[in-house]
Structures are given as C-alpha cells and as structure tokens.
Design an enzyme around this catalytic site. Structure first.
Site, short mmCIF file in Angstrom:
data_model
loop_
_atom_site.label_atom_id
_atom_site.label_comp_id
_atom_site.label_asym_id
_atom_site.label_seq_id
_atom_site.Cartn_x
_atom_site.Cartn_y
_atom_site.Cartn_z
N GLY A 275 -7.85 8.74 -0.73
CA GLY A 275 -8.32 9.61 0.36
C GLY A 275 -8.47 11.07 -0.04
N SER B 159 -10.49 6.69 -3.69
CA SER B 159 -11.75 7.44 -3.68
C SER B 159 -12.86 6.74 -4.47
CB SER B 159 -11.53 8.88 -4.18
OG SER B 159 -10.62 9.55 -3.31
N GLU C 24 0.69 3.92 1.55
CA GLU C 24 0.99 4.47 2.88
C GLU C 24 2.15 3.71 3.52
OE1 GLU C 24 -3.02 4.13 4.30
OE2 GLU C 24 -3.60 5.65 2.83
N GLU D 89 -3.79 1.53 -7.43
CA GLU D 89 -4.24 2.65 -6.61
C GLU D 89 -3.38 3.88 -6.92
OE1 GLU D 89 -6.45 1.15 -2.88
OE2 GLU D 89 -4.35 1.30 -2.37
N HIS E 186 0.85 -1.20 0.00
CA HIS E 186 0.00 0.00 0.00
C HIS E 186 0.88 1.25 0.00
CE1 HIS E 186 -2.90 3.01 1.13
NE2 HIS E 186 -3.84 2.17 0.72
#
Ligand code: PGA
Length: 252
Positions: free
Chosen positions: A175, A215, A99, A169, A97
């Site tokens: 986000g 999103s 993050e 992604e 991911h």
C-alpha cells in the site's frame, strides 16, 4: 508444473452494490482474455463471499476468503470457520497477512492452527510472509521470512504442503507505492524455494507457487512475473479496479 496465480485481496473495501459491480466487471472481462492457464482468485470481504462464489460458478475465477478462525464451530463471536467457507465453495484463504499480524496480533503459532484448520477442510492457504522496513535495513529479512515459514508451515507433511500457496509481501511495499525491485523479489522467492527444498525435496519446492505482493500493479506486474521464481501476485489496491486487475492477470 506449478500454477501461475493472481489473487485480488480487496481488504475492507467496497459496499455491497460496489462489490457486485466489480465482480461482474471482472467476470465479464475474464471471459474475453487468454489467461494462459493462470488462475485468478478474488478475495472479497466475507460478507460478499456467497455472491462471489455464485458468479464464479459460471466464470473463470476462484474465490478466497481473507480470514478464518481455526475451529469448526463454537462460541467465537464475530468469527467464521473453514467449515462454513467449504460449503460456499470457497477454495482459498489468505493467512498471515501483515495487517492481521500487526492489528490483530496474530503469531506464527496461531497461524499454524489456521493453516491446519483450512487444510483439514480442503481449503488452500495463501500464506503471507515478509519483513518490515527496519528488518530489511538491518539485513534480517531472510531470517524473518525463514522463521515465519518454518514456524507456521514446516510441521506439514510434503503431501499437505503441496496445497499451500506462499505470498512474499515485504511490509514496506504494501500500500505504499514502493514496489520491491524484480531483483529483490526474485532473490527472496528463490530463498523461500530453497527453504522448501531443504525441508522437503526439490519436487515439492518446484511445485509450490510463490506470489509477490506489495504495490504490484498494471505497470510493474509483467516485469515481476517474468522472474523465474515469481509465480504471480497477491494484489491489494490495484485489485479494486477491474481493468487494472485483469491487466495484471494477463501479465504472464
Ligand atoms: P497492495 O497490497 O497491492 O495494495 O500493496 C497487497 C496486499 O496487502 O496483499
């Protein structure tokens, strides 16, 4: 035939009691809808995995973790291993991911180890890839995704690769409320499928589920999922609301 999948990535959200409520609400709602063979996966914080797999045992969803350390056991304070997850009946794990790449400095090489470690114990990686905004603006997005996929996954045999789920992604969409257009998603998903076909073969490419994340919500899921190479979604913010999440899961 490849699977349609909607996975909820809760990230570091919900207290124990809030998580309990959300899991129960989702399980109850899924009982009343037609998922049309789509698979639903909940990826709560690791502290709630046992509670989630307990509910999943009698419900219509599978469970995924958000992270592992690529060793079976040992002196790795604070970490959890795929061996531990296996005994809890956790079936999937999110890997790569953005993050974790950003805040925990995870590299393509380290992610390769995580992928191998999961597959060794029969867990399926949900492998995230995607470019940051300056990379897209410089038209480098294909090149970036190519190296992420190649460097962490393409050492696998075709047989092993069939256990991997890919999630595209774009980092600028995560986000932010800025969703990739259906054309941008389709273009990248088709590109990734082409990479898999070139490295392995057409059947392997055809069988691989490629999810979109960033999103994705109750309003745009149907349009995104209608694209020929978009096989579902990895959902962050919108997975924290049972009504919206189940709406997304029934958007095929
Ligand atoms: P988002 O997150 O749906 O909140 O954009 C997606 C993700 O990070 O997996």
């Amino acid at each position: 035939m490849r699977k349609k999948i909607v996975a909820g990535n809760w990230k570091m959200n919900k207290t124990f009691s809030e998580a309990e409520t959300l899991i129960t609400e989702i399980a109850d709602s899924l009982d009343d809808v037609d998922l049309k063979d789509a698979e639903v996966i909940l990826c709560p914080p690791s502290l709630y995995l046992e509670m989630t797999t307990d509910v999943a045992f009698e419900s219509n969803f599978k469970v995924g973790a958000q992270n592992i350390y690529p060793e079976d056991a040992g002196a790795f304070t604070g970490e959890i291993s795929p061996l531990m997850l296996k005994e809890l009946n956790v079936a999937y794990c999110i890997i790569g991911h953005s993050e974790r790449r950003k805040y925990f400095h995870e590299t393509n090489e380290f992610l390769l180890r995580k992928v191998d470690s999961l597959l060794k114990h029969g867990l399926r990686p949900i492998f995230c890839c995607g470019e940051v905004l300056p990379e897209r603006e410089a038209s480098r997005h294909f090149e970036v995704v190519k190296s992420q996929v190649e460097e962490s996954l393409f050492h696998l045999s075709a047989e092993a690769f069939l256990n991997v789920v890919i999630a595209y992604e774009p980092v600028w969409a995560i986000g932010t409320g800025v969703t990739a257009t259906k054309e941008q998603a389709q273009e990248m998903h088709a590109y990734i499928r082409g990479l898999i076909s070139a490295r392995y073969d057409e059947t392997t490419a055809w069988e691989t589920s490629i999810l979109y994340g960033g999103s994705c919500n109750g309003k745009n899921a149907r349009e995104l999922f209608s694209q020929p190479d978009v096989d579902g979604g990895l959902i962050g913010g919108a997975s924290l609301n049972s009504v919206e999440f189940v709406q997304i899961a029934t958007s095929f």
